[in-house]
Scaffold this active site. Structure first.
Site, short mmCIF file in Angstrom:
data_model
loop_
_atom_site.label_atom_id
_atom_site.label_comp_id
_atom_site.label_asym_id
_atom_site.label_seq_id
_atom_site.Cartn_x
_atom_site.Cartn_y
_atom_site.Cartn_z
N TYR A 1 -19.41 -4.91 35.80
CA TYR A 1 -20.04 -3.78 36.81
C TYR A 1 -19.63 -2.66 36.20
CZ TYR A 1 -20.96 -0.81 40.60
OH TYR A 1 -21.78 0.34 41.55
N ASP B 1 -13.64 -0.74 30.31
CA ASP B 1 -13.90 0.16 31.58
C ASP B 1 -12.65 -0.39 32.41
OD1 ASP B 1 -14.65 0.75 33.96
OD2 ASP B 1 -16.70 0.20 34.00
N LYS C 1 -10.52 5.18 40.89
CA LYS C 1 -9.97 4.35 41.79
C LYS C 1 -8.38 4.72 41.95
CE LYS C 1 -13.31 0.90 42.14
NZ LYS C 1 -14.17 0.78 43.18
C1 LIG Z 1 -15.37 -1.59 36.53
C2 LIG Z 1 -16.16 -0.50 37.47
N1 LIG Z 1 -16.78 0.28 36.68
C3 LIG Z 1 -17.51 1.46 37.23
C4 LIG Z 1 -17.40 1.49 38.75
C5 LIG Z 1 -18.17 2.58 39.52
O1 LIG Z 1 -17.21 3.38 40.10
P1 LIG Z 1 -17.68 4.32 41.28
O2 LIG Z 1 -17.92 3.60 42.47
O3 LIG Z 1 -16.58 5.25 41.30
O4 LIG Z 1 -18.97 5.30 40.86
C6 LIG Z 1 -16.73 0.49 39.39
C7 LIG Z 1 -16.69 0.45 40.86
O5 LIG Z 1 -16.35 -0.40 41.51
C8 LIG Z 1 -16.06 -0.35 38.61
O6 LIG Z 1 -15.43 -1.41 39.42
#
Ligand SMILES: Cc1ncc(COP(=O)(O)O)c(C=O)c1O
Length: 442
Positions: free
Chosen positions: A150, A252, A279
């Site tokens: 994700y 990521d 986060k």
């Molecule tokens: C690994 C990862 N990348 C990107 C995101 C996207 O972040 P945001 O919800 O702050 O846009 C998330 C959100 O949970 C995530 O877990």
């Protein structure tokens, strides 16, 4: 309607009322797909430490802590004080601020790959900029990502996050699938999909597309997609094959940064070119960042003829920087070690509870991240995740809510530092009772 759902409804009359009103205003009565719950979500009024209280006055242990961002729990005194102090001094300027420089310095010191950094307001923006930067740096048009990972909600992230396995081709040769009909065909065509935890197959696909690949983006530990740790050799092979072909490797770490002082890259000893963060770095406020090798990040230098612009009204905003700094200062090396112990205590307790009732379940765990999967086989990639029992998962979620324990609806947990051993034992005891009931009906 199951007994768990009946009980959930009995305990949440005020939430149900709010949901009815909210549904007239927001689809599903919520502004986040991930907080939607069938039959309706509960509405939370306040939180303190590891606990939250909903509008019906029900207290629960919060094991998901806003999808991992509240690593210190709710209303941590240091963060509350920092926010109060900064709010009184101003919450946004059309200028950079000293706190931004300090948080940048802290993250560059901690995260091995990060020599230069830029802030933004969400993880979605962080991965969008990192991918754009990789395309600009390499001059290549496509990017690769793992099936089931994700990376947020921009167009290039919304491919093969949770594809129907029937449409997604063979496990070792996944086909890109749009997450919804709103994903542009161009984004699908620009995406190459890799199988997580299959180093040979992933490397073969990368090599085949190498000439047009700007980057491989991967969560070093798949987070929202089921908490799936990398098996030995997987990240290493991605590192090797991307280096050989001049492809940037992007980790990521928006969730996984919480598994070690220097993030998952420090834990596994693999250093990418670029890293996205979010986060925990904002103390619970909307703060995210991307950073990495200086020569790549230099493309963001204003004034360069080929400069890549990065806008964002709230980038580096002083409130988020103050909260982030206050939170990150609390996260010392011993705190991470303690969190790791809490994760293992909960993992082993839950697994024992399921095993003792012969309920086929896997408790995936990486540091303070956990995810329960009702499946008889290990969940190590997207295809094994997709085969798990979703109905049982929903029943367990609702039953645990009734017991006063809140997981994410898909049974993910991200433990806060303030969770005590007694709290963990309470969760295990509740899970044991719920598992006993589910085993009778399963
Ligand atoms: C690994 C990862 N990348 C990107 C995101 C996207 O972040 P945001 O919800 O702050 O846009 C998330 C959100 O949970 C995530 O877990």
């Amino acid at each position: 309607m199951t007994e768990a759902e009946l009980e959930y409804r009995r305990r949440s009359p005020r939430s149900r009322e709010l949901a009815e009103r909210a549904r007239e205003l927001m689809p599903g009565g919520t502004t986040r797909t991930t907080t939607y719950v069938d039959p309706y979500p509960i509405y939370i009024e306040r939180g303190h430490g590891a606990r939250v209280w909903d509008v019906d006055g029900v207290e629960r242990l919060d094991l998901i802590c806003n999808y991992s961002s509240m690593i210190l729990g709710h209303a941590h005194p240091a963060i509350v004080a920092a926010i109060r102090e900064q709010a009184a001094r101003g919450t946004g300027f059309a200028a950079t601020n000293p706190l931004e420089v300090e948080l940048a310095g802290m993250l560059c010191d901690r995260v091995p790959s990060v020599e230069r950094i830029r802030f933004c307001s969400s993880g979605t923006e962080a991965t969008m900029f990192a991918l754009r930067l990789a395309r600009a740096f390499t001059g290549r048009p496509k990017t690769a990502r793992c099936e089931g990972g994700y990376h947020g909600t921009h167009d290039f992230a919304e491919v093969s996050t949770h594809p129907d396995p029937e449409l997604a081709g063979p496990a070792s040769e996944p086909r890109p699938v749009a997450d919804s009909s709103g994903t542009p065909a161009a984004a699908v065509a620009a995406t190459v999909v890799l199988p997580f935890n299959d180093p040979a197959a992933a490397a073969a696909i990368v090599m085949r597309h190498a000439a047009e690949l700007a980057a491989v983006i991967v969560e070093p530990i798949i987070g929202a997609g089921g908490v799936i740790p990398p098996e030995p050799g997987f990240l290493e092979r991605l590192r090797e094959v991307t280096s050989q072909h001049g492809i940037l490797l992007i980790f990521d770490e928006i969730i996984s940064l919480r598994v070690a002082y220097g993030g998952a890259q420090a834990r596994y000893g693999v250093t990418p070119e670029l890293t996205t963060m979010g986060k925990i770095i904002g103390g619970g406020l909307p703060v995210a960042a991307f950073g990495g090798r200086a020569d790549v990040m230099e493309l963001l230098l204003p004034g360069r003829q080929d400069s890549l612009p990065q806008g964002g009204t709230y980038n580096g905003n002083p409130l988020g920087m103050a909260a982030g700094l206050a939170g990150m200062r609390e996260l010392t090396e011993p705190v991470y070690a303690e969190l790791e112990g809490k994760g293992e205590r909960l993992r082993s307790g839950l697994q024992q509870a399921f095993d003792s009732h012969d309920l086929a379940a896997q408790v995936n765990c990486a540091g303070s991240l956990l995810n329960i999967h009702f499946s008889s086989r290990p969940v190590r990639d997207y295809r094994s995740l997709a085969a798990a029992d979703k109905e049982l998962s929903r029943e367990f979620f609702l039953a645990m809510m009734n017991e006063g324990v809140m997981f994410a609806p898909r049974l993910m947990a991200a433990l806060p530092t303030c969770l005590t051993d007694a709290d963990i034992d309470q969760v295990v005891e509740s899970a044991d009772q719920v598992a006993a009931r589910l085993a009778q009906t399963a």
